[in-house]
Scaffold this motif. Structure first.
Motif, PDB file in Angstrom:
ATOM      1  N   VAL A  88    -111.525  26.899   4.918  1.00 14.88           N
ATOM      2  CA  VAL A  88    -111.647  25.700   3.879  1.00 14.88           C
ATOM      3  C   VAL A  88    -110.349  25.074   4.141  1.00 14.88           C
ATOM      4  N   ALA A  89    -109.445  25.679   4.510  1.00 13.92           N
ATOM      5  CA  ALA A  89    -107.956  24.933   4.266  1.00 13.92           C
ATOM      6  C   ALA A  89    -107.129  24.651   5.785  1.00 13.92           C
ATOM      7  N   LYS A  90    -107.984  24.387   6.906  1.00 11.27           N
ATOM      8  CA  LYS A  90    -107.070  24.097   8.023  1.00 11.27           C
ATOM      9  C   LYS A  90    -106.747  22.839   8.003  1.00 11.27           C
ATOM     10  N   PRO A  91    -105.570  22.283   8.715  1.00  4.86           N
ATOM     11  CA  PRO A  91    -104.895  21.097   8.662  1.00  4.86           C
ATOM     12  C   PRO A  91    -105.708  19.880   8.705  1.00  4.86           C
ATOM     13  N   ASP A  92    -106.633  19.976   9.647  1.00  2.00           N
ATOM     14  CA  ASP A  92    -107.455  18.760   9.730  1.00  2.00           C
ATOM     15  C   ASP A  92    -108.477  18.770   8.344  1.00  2.00           C
ATOM     16  N   GLN A  93    -109.073  19.766   7.783  1.00  2.00           N
ATOM     17  CA  GLN A  93    -109.720  19.842   6.625  1.00  2.00           C
ATOM     18  C   GLN A  93    -108.929  19.059   5.199  1.00  2.00           C
ATOM     19  N   LYS A 104    -101.037  11.274  -1.240  1.00  9.27           N
ATOM     20  CA  LYS A 104     -99.771  11.175  -0.213  1.00  9.27           C
ATOM     21  C   LYS A 104     -99.446  12.886  -0.039  1.00  9.27           C
ATOM     22  N   HIS A 105     -99.685  13.711  -0.990  1.00 10.19           N
ATOM     23  CA  HIS A 105     -99.313  14.933  -1.273  1.00 10.19           C
ATOM     24  C   HIS A 105    -100.392  16.046  -1.679  1.00 10.19           C
ATOM     25  N   LEU A 106    -100.435  16.969  -0.882  1.00  6.04           N
ATOM     26  CA  LEU A 106    -101.458  18.016  -1.477  1.00  6.04           C
ATOM     27  C   LEU A 106    -100.707  19.330  -1.298  1.00  6.04           C
ATOM     28  N   GLY A 107    -100.481  20.015  -2.464  1.00  5.98           N
ATOM     29  CA  GLY A 107     -99.919  21.377  -2.301  1.00  5.98           C
ATOM     30  C   GLY A 107    -100.380  22.683  -1.654  1.00  5.98           C
ATOM     31  N   VAL A 108    -101.230  22.519  -0.512  1.00 10.06           N
ATOM     32  CA  VAL A 108    -101.558  23.514   0.238  1.00 10.06           C
ATOM     33  C   VAL A 108    -100.960  23.822   1.395  1.00 10.06           C
ATOM     34  N   PRO A 109    -100.272  25.000   1.884  1.00  6.73           N
ATOM     35  CA  PRO A 109     -99.546  25.237   2.979  1.00  6.73           C
ATOM     36  C   PRO A 109    -100.260  24.894   4.123  1.00  6.73           C
ATOM     37  N   LYS A 110     -99.333  24.351   5.155  1.00  2.00           N
ATOM     38  CA  LYS A 110     -99.943  24.049   6.504  1.00  2.00           C
ATOM     39  C   LYS A 110    -100.198  25.409   7.115  1.00  2.00           C
ATOM     40  N   PHE A 111    -101.284  25.640   7.557  1.00  2.00           N
ATOM     41  CA  PHE A 111    -101.749  26.832   8.203  1.00  2.00           C
ATOM     42  C   PHE A 111    -101.455  26.597   9.894  1.00  2.00           C
ATOM     43  N   ASP A 161    -103.992  18.765  -8.629  1.00  2.00           N
ATOM     44  CA  ASP A 161    -104.508  18.036  -7.385  1.00  2.00           C
ATOM     45  C   ASP A 161    -104.887  19.187  -6.265  1.00  2.00           C
ATOM     46  N   THR A 162    -103.962  20.117  -6.365  1.00 11.29           N
ATOM     47  CA  THR A 162    -103.973  21.248  -5.598  1.00 11.29           C
ATOM     48  C   THR A 162    -105.289  22.040  -5.850  1.00 11.29           C
ATOM     49  N   LEU A 163    -105.342  22.464  -7.166  1.00 13.83           N
ATOM     50  CA  LEU A 163    -106.371  23.275  -7.748  1.00 13.83           C
ATOM     51  C   LEU A 163    -107.839  22.491  -7.639  1.00 13.83           C
ATOM     52  N   GLU A 164    -107.930  21.202  -7.808  1.00 16.82           N
ATOM     53  CA  GLU A 164    -109.010  20.602  -7.589  1.00 16.82           C
ATOM     54  C   GLU A 164    -109.423  20.619  -5.988  1.00 16.82           C
ATOM     55  N   PHE A 165    -108.745  20.485  -5.342  1.00 17.32           N
ATOM     56  CA  PHE A 165    -109.066  20.795  -3.828  1.00 17.32           C
ATOM     57  C   PHE A 165    -109.559  22.195  -3.522  1.00 17.32           C
ATOM     58  N   ILE A 166    -108.920  23.245  -4.134  1.00 18.83           N
ATOM     59  CA  ILE A 166    -109.357  24.643  -3.812  1.00 18.83           C
ATOM     60  C   ILE A 166    -110.725  24.598  -4.472  1.00 18.83           C
ATOM     61  N   HIS A 167    -110.954  24.369  -5.664  1.00 18.96           N
ATOM     62  CA  HIS A 167    -112.142  24.441  -6.337  1.00 18.96           C
ATOM     63  C   HIS A 167    -113.297  23.778  -5.664  1.00 18.96           C
ATOM     64  N   LEU A 193     -98.608  25.686  -3.532  1.00 22.98           N
ATOM     65  CA  LEU A 193     -99.205  26.812  -4.013  1.00 22.98           C
ATOM     66  C   LEU A 193     -99.492  27.738  -2.847  1.00 22.98           C
ATOM     67  N   ILE A 194     -99.020  28.795  -3.011  1.00 18.40           N
ATOM     68  CA  ILE A 194     -99.146  29.973  -1.752  1.00 18.40           C
ATOM     69  C   ILE A 194     -99.625  31.416  -2.270  1.00 18.40           C
ATOM     70  N   ASP A 195     -99.838  32.090  -1.409  1.00 18.53           N
ATOM     71  CA  ASP A 195    -100.231  33.427  -1.718  1.00 18.53           C
ATOM     72  C   ASP A 195    -102.019  33.428  -2.000  1.00 18.53           C
ATOM     73  N   TYR A 196    -102.688  33.444  -1.072  1.00 14.51           N
ATOM     74  CA  TYR A 196    -104.425  33.191  -1.437  1.00 14.51           C
ATOM     75  C   TYR A 196    -105.088  34.828  -1.225  1.00 14.51           C
ATOM     76  N   GLY A 197    -103.960  35.764  -1.618  1.00 12.68           N
ATOM     77  CA  GLY A 197    -104.502  37.246  -1.306  1.00 12.68           C
ATOM     78  C   GLY A 197    -105.445  37.507  -2.197  1.00 12.68           C
ATOM     79  N   LEU A 198    -105.487  36.745  -3.678  1.00 15.49           N
ATOM     80  CA  LEU A 198    -106.753  36.991  -4.556  1.00 15.49           C
ATOM     81  C   LEU A 198    -107.569  36.125  -4.606  1.00 15.49           C
ATOM     82  N   ALA A 199    -107.581  35.155  -3.583  1.00 16.41           N
ATOM     83  CA  ALA A 199    -108.275  33.762  -3.748  1.00 16.41           C
ATOM     84  C   ALA A 199    -109.849  34.485  -3.343  1.00 16.41           C
ATOM     85  N   PHE A 200    -110.827  33.905  -4.552  1.00 12.41           N
ATOM     86  CA  PHE A 200    -112.112  34.519  -4.610  1.00 12.41           C
ATOM     87  C   PHE A 200    -113.124  33.286  -4.576  1.00 12.41           C
TER      88      PHE A 200
END
Length: 521
Positions: A88-93, A104-111, A161-167, A193-200
């Motif tokens: 769900v978080a490739k750069p184009d997505q 203008k900004h979304l706090g998801v790291p560029k993969f 903004d970042t959490l709304e995208f993730i959710h 926001l980094i470290d998605y090791g516990l992402a569910f």
């Protein structure tokens, strides 16, 4: 500020640590692109993090824009993280989502890349993501466990903004904390926001996971900030993420959380969160000394407390709460992110923390003012001018500077003044920055670190009586027709005019504040 190489963190779980990798080693990702390993710049939970760049004959630059995370192949967290980015978080997505929302900004790291590598007969998984400057936890600790309040709500807006995208992608992060929120390398006003090791993945084919408590999963995540659901062993959700963010902001605003002293007792921590979240306004509100910040945080947490487990949050409502709080500071979400200045914190009565002696000078108006953004600005009354610099190292100190004073107080320009005027200007030609502290209503500390106590106001206007037998450092004022300035001198047991000297209130603070050097402005 760039991360220094550190040793891998000590891990007590069943996951294995990755050994260090030599600089110059080249790894091939799943797309057959090659990446060269550079110097380590930090550590994750299960190994070092390295600078990296597309492989070439040149060594990896110290200014490389990517880092590489390497873990043993059988470890779960990095697998979980790479799965999140691939799904769900490739750069184009991410770009498509930003365009749809006008962000203008979304706090998801560029993969950058994902791959596997074998070394000495062992298999490893690696991931390449963008590099960052530092994390908020380091900033928080280096800043005496505090952030300017307006910056906290700016961070909150970016995280929403970042959490709304993730959710919206059906995922929950489940481990939001200052150590996992990074400052942008190229733009320090952006956080990620980094470290998605516990992402569910709580939403599968449009169906939300059912609420079910499982003691075997109880207390997952970081204990300080884990949601009440996590303490009960319930699967992560959007509600849980927003609650975790609320605890983080609470800590940044208050300096600490009530349960930090017994963090190893997970049941105690869980019960404390249940208690505080059941009576937010009465129990949490008073812990935030700034009235606007308290209202903003409590308003946010009250909305979260009413959310059902499988309910979709109203992110716009939450954003409006943070924006209203920023407006009360005279700030906007587009302002620069300032994590070191304390010029925006305020007292519980919504007035600026720096208040002034309300007794006016004889024949003059008050010369200090409390202006927008809770800063003390320059104010002219008649020909009187006072310049105050509002950047300082700690909220318990203020730096006073009069940049134009030297030109007005040179001996050449004061020779024609009367003897009385010369006496008033005595010593001003060597005036330097003056630091004025206030501990509470009864004690004042000034440059030199000695205490003036008790502080007793006399009936006679503009005088304060110091009942100390020994010498003390105090501050006084000198007045001429053009300037009213704060100066510092050493006196012995005498009444000294103190009108219009800025002091700071520190509600709830006992004793003296910690002494820290001011920032050079």
């Amino acid at each position: 500020m760039k991360k220094a190489a550190t040793k891998p963190k000590k891990v007590t779980s069943a996951y294995k640590m990755a050994p260090s990798m030599p600089e110059g080693m080249v790894l091939c990702d799943l797309m057959k692109n090659q990446w060269k390993i550079g110097a380590p710049v930090g550590s994750g939970g299960f190994g070092l993090i390295y600078l990296t760049q597309p492989a070439s004959t040149a060594p990896v630059s110290k200014n490389a824009e990517f880092v590489m995370k390497i873990e043993p192949h059988e470890n779960g967290p990095l697998f979980c993280e790479t799965t999140f980015f691939q799904r769900v978080a490739k750069p184009d997505q991410v770009t498509a989502y930003m365009n749809s929302k006008g962000l203008k900004h979304l706090g998801v790291p560029k993969f950058g890349a994902l791959g596997h590598h074998e070394k000495d007969g062992k298999k490893y998984r690696f991931m390449v993501i963008q590099r960052f400057l530092t994390d908020l936890q380091k900033m928080f600790e280096s800043n005496n466990n505090t952030f300017p309040h307006h910056s906290i709500f700016i961070i909150g807006l970016q995280m929403l903004d970042t959490l709304e995208f993730i959710h919206s992608q059906g995922y929950a992060h489940a481990d939001i904390k200052a150590a996992n929120i990074m400052i942008g390398l190229k733009n320090s006003n952006q956080v990620f926001l980094i470290d998605y090791g516990l992402a569910f993945r709580f939403l599968v084919d449009g169906k939300h996971k059912e609420y079910k408590e499982d003691p075997k999963k109880a207390h997952d995540g970081t204990a300080e900030y884990a949601s009440r659901d996590a303490h009960r062993g319930v699967w992560p959700s959007a509600r849980g993420d927003l609650e975790i963010l609320g605890y983080c902001m609470w800590q940044w605003l208050a300096g600490s959380l009530p349960w930090e002293g017994k963090i190893d007792d997970k049941n105690f921590v869980s019960n404390q969160k249940i208690r505080y979240m059941s009576n937010i306004n009465s129990l949490i509100g008073p812990l935030i000394k700034n009235e606007a910040s308290s209202k903003g945080l409590c308003g946010y947490l009250n909305v979260i407390a009413k959310l059902k487990y499988d309910e979709k949050p109203n992110y716009e409502q939450l954003r409006s709460i943070f924006k209203s709080t920023l407006a009360s500071f005279g700030s906007k979400s587009s302002e620069k992110l300032d994590l070191t200045s304390k010029s925006v914190t305020a007292t519980s009565d919504s007035k600026a923390q720096f208040q002034v002696n309300k007794t006016p000078l004889k024949g003059r108006k008050r010369i200090l003012s409390e202006e927008n953004d809770n800063k003390i600005d320059v104010m002219d009354t008649k020909k009187t001018k006072v310049a105050l610099v509002s950047k300082y190292k700690s909220p318990k100190r203020i730096q006073v500077r009069l940049p134009s004073l030297a030109k007005k107080t040179t001996p050449a320009k004061s020779n024609n003044k009367s003897s009385a005027e010369k006496k008033k200007l005595k010593g001003l030609s060597s005036l330097k920055n003056l630091v004025v502290n206030n501990c509470n209503n009864n004690q004042v500390m000034v440059t030199g670190g000695q205490v003036v106590s008790p502080l007793v106001r006399k009936r006679k206007r503009n005088e304060i009586n110091y009942n100390e037998d020994e010498d003390v450092n105090i501050c006084s004022e000198a007045v001429d027709d053009d300037y009213v300035v704060a100066t510092s001198k050493r006196v012995k047991r005498k009444n000294v005019p103190m009108a219009a000297i800025g002091t700071q209130t520190s509600p709830g603070l006992k004793g003296l504040p910690r002494s820290r050097n001011p920032i050079n402005s």
